[in-house]
Design a protein around this motif. Structure first.
Motif, mmCIF file in Angstrom:
data_model
loop_
_atom_site.group_PDB
_atom_site.id
_atom_site.type_symbol
_atom_site.label_atom_id
_atom_site.label_comp_id
_atom_site.label_asym_id
_atom_site.label_seq_id
_atom_site.Cartn_x
_atom_site.Cartn_y
_atom_site.Cartn_z
ATOM 1 N N GLU A 1 34.463 28.456 -19.133
ATOM 2 C CA GLU A 1 34.579 28.100 -17.717
ATOM 3 C C GLU A 1 35.714 28.856 -17.041
ATOM 4 O OE1 GLU A 1 35.303 24.196 -14.822
ATOM 5 O OE2 GLU A 1 35.343 23.984 -17.015
ATOM 6 N N CYS A 2 35.397 29.441 -15.879
ATOM 7 C CA CYS A 2 36.410 30.062 -15.039
ATOM 8 C C CYS A 2 37.000 28.979 -14.135
ATOM 9 C CB CYS A 2 35.799 31.185 -14.200
ATOM 10 S SG CYS A 2 36.975 32.007 -13.108
ATOM 11 N N LEU A 3 38.300 28.752 -14.260
ATOM 12 C CA LEU A 3 38.961 27.672 -13.522
ATOM 13 C C LEU A 3 39.404 28.087 -12.126
ATOM 14 C CD1 LEU A 3 41.222 26.438 -16.461
ATOM 15 C CD2 LEU A 3 39.091 25.369 -15.664
ATOM 16 N N GLY A 4 39.522 29.387 -11.897
ATOM 17 C CA GLY A 4 40.023 29.883 -10.626
ATOM 18 C C GLY A 4 41.089 30.928 -10.870
ATOM 19 N N GLY A 5 41.827 31.278 -9.836
ATOM 20 C CA GLY A 5 42.866 32.285 -9.997
ATOM 21 C C GLY A 5 43.565 32.574 -8.691
ATOM 22 N N GLY A 6 44.498 33.505 -8.745
ATOM 23 C CA GLY A 6 45.261 33.858 -7.561
ATOM 24 C C GLY A 6 45.939 35.203 -7.730
ATOM 25 N N PRO B 1 29.684 39.471 -23.247
ATOM 26 C CA PRO B 1 31.142 39.520 -23.070
ATOM 27 C C PRO B 1 31.643 40.860 -22.563
ATOM 28 C CG PRO B 1 30.571 39.602 -25.407
ATOM 29 C CD PRO B 1 29.300 39.291 -24.657
ATOM 30 N N GLY B 2 30.907 41.927 -22.835
ATOM 31 C CA GLY B 2 31.323 43.241 -22.378
ATOM 32 C C GLY B 2 31.038 43.496 -20.906
ATOM 33 N N LYS B 3 30.227 42.625 -20.278
ATOM 34 C CA LYS B 3 29.856 42.817 -18.875
ATOM 35 C C LYS B 3 30.246 41.644 -17.980
ATOM 36 C CE LYS B 3 28.046 46.860 -19.164
ATOM 37 N NZ LYS B 3 28.651 47.991 -18.430
ATOM 38 N N ASP B 4 30.864 40.622 -18.543
ATOM 39 C CA ASP B 4 31.218 39.429 -17.771
ATOM 40 C C ASP B 4 31.980 39.811 -16.497
ATOM 41 O OD1 ASP B 4 31.966 36.722 -17.064
ATOM 42 O OD2 ASP B 4 33.937 37.204 -17.912
ATOM 43 N N GLN B 5 31.550 39.264 -15.357
ATOM 44 C CA GLN B 5 32.173 39.563 -14.065
ATOM 45 C C GLN B 5 32.708 38.324 -13.352
ATOM 46 O OE1 GLN B 5 28.679 41.763 -12.591
ATOM 47 N NE2 GLN B 5 30.005 43.542 -12.341
ATOM 48 N N SER B 6 32.885 37.242 -14.092
ATOM 49 C CA SER B 6 33.436 36.031 -13.472
ATOM 50 C C SER B 6 34.830 36.285 -12.911
ATOM 51 C CB SER B 6 33.477 34.885 -14.487
ATOM 52 O OG SER B 6 34.254 35.227 -15.626
ATOM 53 N N TYR B 7 35.552 37.236 -13.489
ATOM 54 C CA TYR B 7 36.894 37.598 -13.008
ATOM 55 C C TYR B 7 36.869 37.913 -11.510
ATOM 56 C CZ TYR B 7 41.248 40.341 -12.633
ATOM 57 O OH TYR B 7 42.471 40.834 -12.252
ATOM 58 N N PHE B 8 35.807 38.592 -11.058
ATOM 59 C CA PHE B 8 35.734 39.024 -9.655
ATOM 60 C C PHE B 8 35.240 37.926 -8.715
ATOM 61 C CE2 PHE B 8 34.942 42.877 -12.235
ATOM 62 C CZ PHE B 8 36.067 43.592 -11.876
ATOM 63 N N LEU B 9 34.789 36.811 -9.267
ATOM 64 C CA LEU B 9 34.186 35.754 -8.452
ATOM 65 C C LEU B 9 35.072 34.529 -8.321
ATOM 66 C CD1 LEU B 9 30.607 35.978 -10.031
ATOM 67 C CD2 LEU B 9 31.355 36.993 -7.872
ATOM 68 N N HIS B 10 36.298 34.605 -8.832
ATOM 69 C CA HIS B 10 37.126 33.397 -8.920
ATOM 70 C C HIS B 10 37.558 32.850 -7.566
ATOM 71 C CE1 HIS B 10 40.337 36.428 -8.465
ATOM 72 N NE2 HIS B 10 41.057 35.429 -7.978
ATOM 73 N N ARG B 11 37.390 33.614 -6.487
ATOM 74 C CA ARG B 11 37.802 33.116 -5.170
ATOM 75 C C ARG B 11 36.690 32.386 -4.421
ATOM 76 N NH1 ARG B 11 42.529 33.449 -3.596
ATOM 77 N NH2 ARG B 11 44.034 34.898 -4.464
ATOM 78 N N LEU B 12 35.519 32.319 -5.002
ATOM 79 C CA LEU B 12 34.438 31.566 -4.361
ATOM 80 C C LEU B 12 34.741 30.075 -4.393
ATOM 81 C CD1 LEU B 12 31.302 33.384 -5.823
ATOM 82 C CD2 LEU B 12 32.362 33.720 -3.587
ATOM 83 N N THR B 13 34.155 29.340 -3.474
ATOM 84 C CA THR B 13 34.318 27.887 -3.445
ATOM 85 C C THR B 13 33.164 27.224 -4.184
ATOM 86 O OG1 THR B 13 33.049 27.623 -1.399
ATOM 87 C CG2 THR B 13 35.424 28.078 -1.179
ATOM 88 N N GLN C 1 48.094 42.151 -8.346
ATOM 89 C CA GLN C 1 46.817 42.024 -9.031
ATOM 90 C C GLN C 1 46.465 40.546 -9.189
ATOM 91 O OE1 GLN C 1 46.892 44.349 -12.654
ATOM 92 N NE2 GLN C 1 46.805 46.279 -11.540
ATOM 93 N N GLU C 2 45.261 40.277 -9.696
ATOM 94 C CA GLU C 2 44.760 38.911 -9.804
ATOM 95 C C GLU C 2 44.969 38.352 -11.212
ATOM 96 O OE1 GLU C 2 43.179 37.304 -7.203
ATOM 97 O OE2 GLU C 2 43.417 39.010 -5.872
ATOM 98 N N ALA C 3 45.407 37.112 -11.291
ATOM 99 C CA ALA C 3 45.430 36.360 -12.538
ATOM 100 C C ALA C 3 44.308 35.332 -12.465
ATOM 101 C CB ALA C 3 46.777 35.662 -12.731
ATOM 102 N N VAL C 4 43.407 35.360 -13.448
ATOM 103 C CA VAL C 4 42.247 34.473 -13.446
ATOM 104 C C VAL C 4 42.291 33.614 -14.699
ATOM 105 C CG1 VAL C 4 39.734 34.343 -13.344
ATOM 106 C CG2 VAL C 4 40.937 36.175 -12.138
ATOM 107 N N PHE C 5 42.087 32.301 -14.522
ATOM 108 C CA PHE C 5 42.293 31.337 -15.596
ATOM 109 C C PHE C 5 40.973 30.813 -16.138
ATOM 110 C CE2 PHE C 5 45.798 30.833 -12.451
ATOM 111 C CZ PHE C 5 46.767 31.488 -13.203
ATOM 112 N N TYR C 6 40.958 30.556 -17.453
ATOM 113 C CA TYR C 6 39.739 30.125 -18.137
ATOM 114 C C TYR C 6 40.033 28.969 -19.083
ATOM 115 C CZ TYR C 6 37.559 34.497 -16.588
ATOM 116 O OH TYR C 6 37.057 35.525 -15.832
#
Length: 269
Positions: A239-244, A36-48, A230-235
Motif C-alpha cells: 500500500e502506498c500511504l502518500g508522500g510529500g 515490481p520493475g514497472k510500479d508507478q505508484s510513486y508518481f501517483l501519491h498526490r491523488l486524493t 524531490q518526493e518522499a513516498v511512503f509505503y
C-alpha cells in the motif's frame, strides 16, 4: 482529465499506469503494480481518495511482459517498441537541452569538498542533481565524482570522489506538503518504508508528524542522495500511504547542505 470525463457523464477513467486500486469499506487504497520493475505508484501519491476511487489501472494487475504479449496478439504496432526512459511530457529529448529553454545557463566552478580546489566547470547548477555521477566532465585519476551539494547564490557545484562518499549520506529529513491517503494521520511514531526517488529500493523509516502536512522522517541506517525538492513516498507493504516534498536533509542533527557550504567556505579561506 478526470473532471472533463466526469462532466461528460463517464463513470470511470482508465490510465496505463502500473499501479492498482483496492476498494475497502473505509475507502480506497493505492497499491503498487504487480510488476515490481514497472510500479508507478510513486508518481501517483498526490491523488486524493476521491480521485483514486474513479480510476482503474488495467495494466497494474499484470507484468510488462504480459502486456507486450497481449499487444502482440492484437497486432498493435507498439507491441515491441522499446521502453521509454525519458520524461513523458517532453519525449525522448535531452533533458538538459530541454531545461535550457526555460532556465538560462550560467557557467561556474565545480569544487572538491575534500580540499576546496576547483576540479572542473559546470554549465549551470540547476542542471545537476544530488548524487549525480555522469556528465560532470571532470578528468584526472581521482574519480568517479559525485555531486553532493549546490550553492545556487554563488553558482558553485560541490562534488566528492569515491573515497569521500559519506558526504552523500543522511539519516533524517523533513517532508512537507504531505498528502496522506488514510482518514487520520498517525498520532504516534509510525514505522514504514519510503522511496526518496523512483526505482529506489524501499528504505525502513520512522515517521513522526509535526503538523497536519509535515513529517519528520528518520532512517538511522543512512541513505544516499536524499535531495531537497524531490518526493518522499511512503509505503506499508503493497500500500502506498502518500508522500510529500523533501524540505531539509540532516545528518547527526545538522542540516547537510549547510554543513557542506560551511565546510567549503572554511577550506577556501
Amino acid at each position: 482529465f478526470l473532471d472533463h470525463a466526469m462532466a461528460m457523464g463517464a463513470d470511470l477513467i482508465a490510465t496505463g499506469h502500473y499501479a492498482r486500486v483496492h476498494h475497502t469499506d473505509d475507502g480506497v487504497q493505492l497499491l503498487r503494480g504487480v510488476d515490481p520493475g514497472k510500479d508507478q505508484s510513486y508518481f501517483l501519491h498526490r491523488l486524493t481518495q476521491e480521485q483514486i476511487s474513479r480510476v482503474i489501472f488495467p495494466v497494474g494487475e499484470i507484468c510488462k511482459t504480459e502486456a507486450r504479449r497481449i499487444a502482440d496478439d492484437l497486432k498493435l504496432p507498439n507491441a515491441k517498441k522499446k521502453d521509454s526512459t525519458g520524461i513523458c511530457f517532453i519525449g525522448e529529448r535531452d533533458f538538459r537541452a530541454f531545461l535550457q529553454n526555460y532556465l538560462p545557463a550560467k557557467e561556474g566552478e565545480i569544487i572538491n569538498i575534500a580540499d576546496g580546489r576547483q576540479v572542473g566547470t559546470h554549465c549551470g547548477v540547476l542542471y545537476y542533481t544530488i548524487g549525480q555521477r555522469k556528465g560532470l566532465g571532470i578528468g584526472g585519476d581521482m574519480g568517479p565524482w559525485f555531486v553532493i551539494g549546490k550553492d545556487v547564490a554563488q553558482n558553485i557545484l560541490y562534488v566528492c570522489n569515491q573515497d569521500e562518499r559519506t558526504w552523500l549520506y543522511s539519516d533524517s529529513c523533513i517532508v512537507s506538503n504531505v498528502n496522506w491517503f488514510g482518514a487520520q494521520l498517525p498520532h504516534e511514531e509510525m514505522h514504514c518504508t519510503a522511496k526518496f526517488r523512483y526505482r529506489q529500493k524501499d528504505n525502513a523509516v520512522t515517521l513522526r508528524f509535526m503538523d497536519e502536512h509535515t513529517a519528520f522522517v528518520t532512517y538511522p541506517q543512512t541513505v544516499a542522495s536524499v535531495t531537497c525538492g524531490q518526493e518522499a513516498v511512503f509505503y506499508d507493504g503493497e500500500e502506498c500511504l502518500g508522500g510529500g516534498v523533501i524540505e531539509n536533509v540532516y545528518r547527526e542533527g545538522e542540516d547537510l547542505n549547510v554543513k557542506i557550504l560551511r565546510t567549503a567556505a572554511a577550506l577556501r579561506k
